[in-house]
Write an enzyme that holds these catalytic residues in place. Structure first.
Site, PDB file in Angstrom:
ATOM      1  N   HIS A  54     -42.087  32.379 -13.090  1.00 52.52           N
ATOM      2  CA  HIS A  54     -40.785  32.883 -12.630  1.00 52.52           C
ATOM      3  C   HIS A  54     -39.683  31.854 -12.853  1.00 52.52           C
ATOM      4  O   HIS A  54     -39.394  31.020 -12.001  1.00 52.52           O
ATOM      5  CB  HIS A  54     -40.842  33.303 -11.152  1.00 52.52           C
ATOM      6  CG  HIS A  54     -39.736  34.245 -10.781  1.00 52.52           C
ATOM      7  ND1 HIS A  54     -39.925  35.592 -10.577  1.00 52.52           N
ATOM      8  CD2 HIS A  54     -38.404  34.049 -10.625  1.00 52.52           C
ATOM      9  CE1 HIS A  54     -38.768  36.171 -10.293  1.00 52.52           C
ATOM     10  NE2 HIS A  54     -37.826  35.251 -10.314  1.00 52.52           N
ATOM     11  N   HIS A 110     -35.748  31.825 -14.773  1.00 51.59           N
ATOM     12  CA  HIS A 110     -34.707  32.532 -15.515  1.00 51.59           C
ATOM     13  C   HIS A 110     -34.097  31.631 -16.571  1.00 51.59           C
ATOM     14  O   HIS A 110     -34.066  30.413 -16.422  1.00 51.59           O
ATOM     15  CB  HIS A 110     -33.631  33.051 -14.563  1.00 51.59           C
ATOM     16  CG  HIS A 110     -34.136  34.121 -13.654  1.00 51.59           C
ATOM     17  ND1 HIS A 110     -34.210  35.439 -14.034  1.00 51.59           N
ATOM     18  CD2 HIS A 110     -34.641  34.058 -12.399  1.00 51.59           C
ATOM     19  CE1 HIS A 110     -34.719  36.148 -13.034  1.00 51.59           C
ATOM     20  NE2 HIS A 110     -34.993  35.333 -12.030  1.00 51.59           N
ATOM     21  N   HIS A 149     -38.458  42.325 -10.053  1.00 44.70           N
ATOM     22  CA  HIS A 149     -38.133  41.658  -8.794  1.00 44.70           C
ATOM     23  C   HIS A 149     -38.224  42.668  -7.654  1.00 44.70           C
ATOM     24  O   HIS A 149     -37.804  43.821  -7.801  1.00 44.70           O
ATOM     25  CB  HIS A 149     -36.694  41.133  -8.803  1.00 44.70           C
ATOM     26  CG  HIS A 149     -36.501  39.866  -9.562  1.00 44.70           C
ATOM     27  ND1 HIS A 149     -36.758  39.765 -10.897  1.00 44.70           N
ATOM     28  CD2 HIS A 149     -36.065  38.635  -9.166  1.00 44.70           C
ATOM     29  CE1 HIS A 149     -36.483  38.520 -11.294  1.00 44.70           C
ATOM     30  NE2 HIS A 149     -36.056  37.815 -10.265  1.00 44.70           N
ATOM     31  N   GLU A 152     -37.259  40.517  -2.046  1.00 39.47           N
ATOM     32  CA  GLU A 152     -36.527  39.259  -1.865  1.00 39.47           C
ATOM     33  C   GLU A 152     -35.352  39.527  -0.921  1.00 39.47           C
ATOM     34  O   GLU A 152     -35.326  39.065   0.203  1.00 39.47           O
ATOM     35  CB  GLU A 152     -36.032  38.732  -3.221  1.00 39.47           C
ATOM     36  CG  GLU A 152     -35.206  37.455  -3.116  1.00 39.47           C
ATOM     37  CD  GLU A 152     -34.431  37.141  -4.398  1.00 39.47           C
ATOM     38  OE1 GLU A 152     -34.239  38.043  -5.234  1.00 39.47           O
ATOM     39  OE2 GLU A 152     -33.998  35.978  -4.546  1.00 39.47           O
ATOM     40  N   ASP A 185     -37.499  29.734 -10.205  1.00 45.92           N
ATOM     41  CA  ASP A 185     -36.424  30.721 -10.253  1.00 45.92           C
ATOM     42  C   ASP A 185     -35.208  30.215 -11.050  1.00 45.92           C
ATOM     43  O   ASP A 185     -35.118  30.483 -12.238  1.00 45.92           O
ATOM     44  CB  ASP A 185     -36.033  31.145  -8.828  1.00 45.92           C
ATOM     45  CG  ASP A 185     -35.484  32.566  -8.753  1.00 45.92           C
ATOM     46  OD1 ASP A 185     -35.530  33.273  -9.769  1.00 45.92           O
ATOM     47  OD2 ASP A 185     -35.022  32.964  -7.664  1.00 45.92           O
ATOM     48  N   ASP A 186     -34.303  29.498 -10.400  1.00 46.28           N
ATOM     49  CA  ASP A 186     -33.112  28.956 -11.069  1.00 46.28           C
ATOM     50  C   ASP A 186     -32.897  27.500 -10.673  1.00 46.28           C
ATOM     51  O   ASP A 186     -31.990  27.199  -9.877  1.00 46.28           O
ATOM     52  CB  ASP A 186     -31.863  29.755 -10.663  1.00 46.28           C
ATOM     53  CG  ASP A 186     -31.969  31.220 -11.065  1.00 46.28           C
ATOM     54  OD1 ASP A 186     -32.084  31.500 -12.268  1.00 46.28           O
ATOM     55  OD2 ASP A 186     -31.941  32.081 -10.162  1.00 46.28           O
TER      56      ASP A 186
END
Ligand SMILES: [Zn+2]
Length: 346
Positions: free
Chosen positions: A16, A18, A204, A207, A285-286
């Site tokens: 995961h 991005h 997704h 969340e 994630d980011d």
């Protein structure tokens, strides 16, 4: 005394991450300079301090602010060489964190206007992925992700594109952005195309909204994996269903805290999912916005949830098993996990 090993040496898979969000802060600052882009102050503050900006994405305004920061970073990726650099650096960062397999997630639509359209964009990305993988030794593949803020027809176009490149590095199909918008079922046709084409379904869910969004991913999108999925912890029956089906949740603890899904790292329900037998693949994630990369997520499990080295090794195995890596790569990584555990701790 519990023996403690270096989690950055624990072989694992990263499922995961991005595309723009994987960028090194220093790279973004350089690219912004190169193109004369003025980044929002909240972003430059975060990049220079290493602390994630305060975002309350649990309300729509907070999420919108987060997307605006993300968009400004994305606008700095303009040429093929920028894409190549981003991908190479993502692989290098993953290598440092013990990842032997990286699946990076991208919606090529956002980059297409500057790179000559959807097809050239995806080809530039896949080419960069192949090169970075060869140069670093980190196995790397791509998930094409549709945006749920856009029309379901756009998602179908992307699904067809993704399937077309299934034998050239695309392994899965995702769905991102605000879970409060649109229904998962609006995207069922796109996911059907992706599944028929042999791609993993990895939307997704769970969340920003509760267990029902995870159920929708299972019922309507036939999900093999769920991006986040942590809110499933609120529903024991759903946890059992995920465990029975072996659906892996791509859990991103630092992201959850940065976006206000949970107040503190110890509030992320890692234990609840783990004890329920739900497979997990920890992810960053980011990292550009949240300030921590892959190994740091395992550190959170250790420090805030008292995962032992044996349990951390099991988390790493779960990430490898849920990946789209060829069996031979999986076997090598799993053997590496055993070696890590067999090492005396320092
Ligand atoms: Zn995500």
């Amino acid at each position: 005394m519990e023996r403690v090993r270096d989690v950055s040496e624990l072989p694992k898979a990263h499922l995961h991450l991005h595309f723009t969000g994987s960028m090194r802060p220093a790279t973004l600052l350089e690219l912004a300079d190169k193109y004369g882009v003025r980044l929002p102050e909240a972003l430059t503050d975060a990049l220079t301090s290493g602390e994630s900006p305060k975002l309350r994405a649990t309300d729509e305004r907070g999420w919108f602010r987060f997307q605006r920061l993300y968009d400004s970073a994305r606008s700095c990726l303009r040429q093929p060489e920028d894409i190549q650099r981003l991908v190479r650096e993502a692989a290098e960062e993953d290598l440092k964190d013990g990842s032997g397999w990286l699946e990076i997630q991208v919606d090529p639509t956002s980059y297409a206007p500057r790179l000559g359209g959807l097809i050239p964009t995806l080809e530039i990305i896949l080419d960069a992925v192949e090169t970075a993988s060869r140069d670093t030794g980190v196995g790397m593949r791509v998930l094409v992700a549709a945006n749920r803020m856009k029309h379901p027809l756009d998602a179908r176009t992307l699904a067809r594109l993704a399937v077309r490149y299934a034998d050239q590095g695309v392994v899965g199909f995702g769905l991102s952005n605000d879970e409060r918008r649109g229904m998962a079922r609006d995207f069922d046709r796109a996911f059907h195309i992706a599944r028929e084409g042999g791609l993993l379904s990895a939307p997704h869910g769970g969340e920003l909204t509760g267990p029902s969004s995870v159920r929708d991913c299972l019922d309507d999108l036939d999900a093999n994996r769920i991006g986040h999925g942590v809110r499933a912890a609120e529903d024991p029956r759903l946890l059992k269903r995920l465990a029975d089906r072996g659906v892996t949740c791509e859990v991103c603890p630092a992201s959850n805290v940065a976006l206000g899904v949970y107040e503190k790292p110890e509030d992320v329900p890692l234990r609840t999912l783990y004890e329920a037998g739900v497979p997990m693949a920890l992810g960053a994630d980011d990292p550009l916005l949240f300030g921590s990369r892959l190994a740091a997520q395992y550190e959170i499990a250790r420090q805030h949830h008292a995962f032992t080295d044996e349990e951390l090794a099991e988390l790493a195995r779960q990430s490898v098993r849920a990946s789209a890596a060829p069996e031979e790569v999986k076997g090598k990584l799993l053997a590496g996990v055993d070696d890590w555990l067999a090492q005396p701790a320092s």
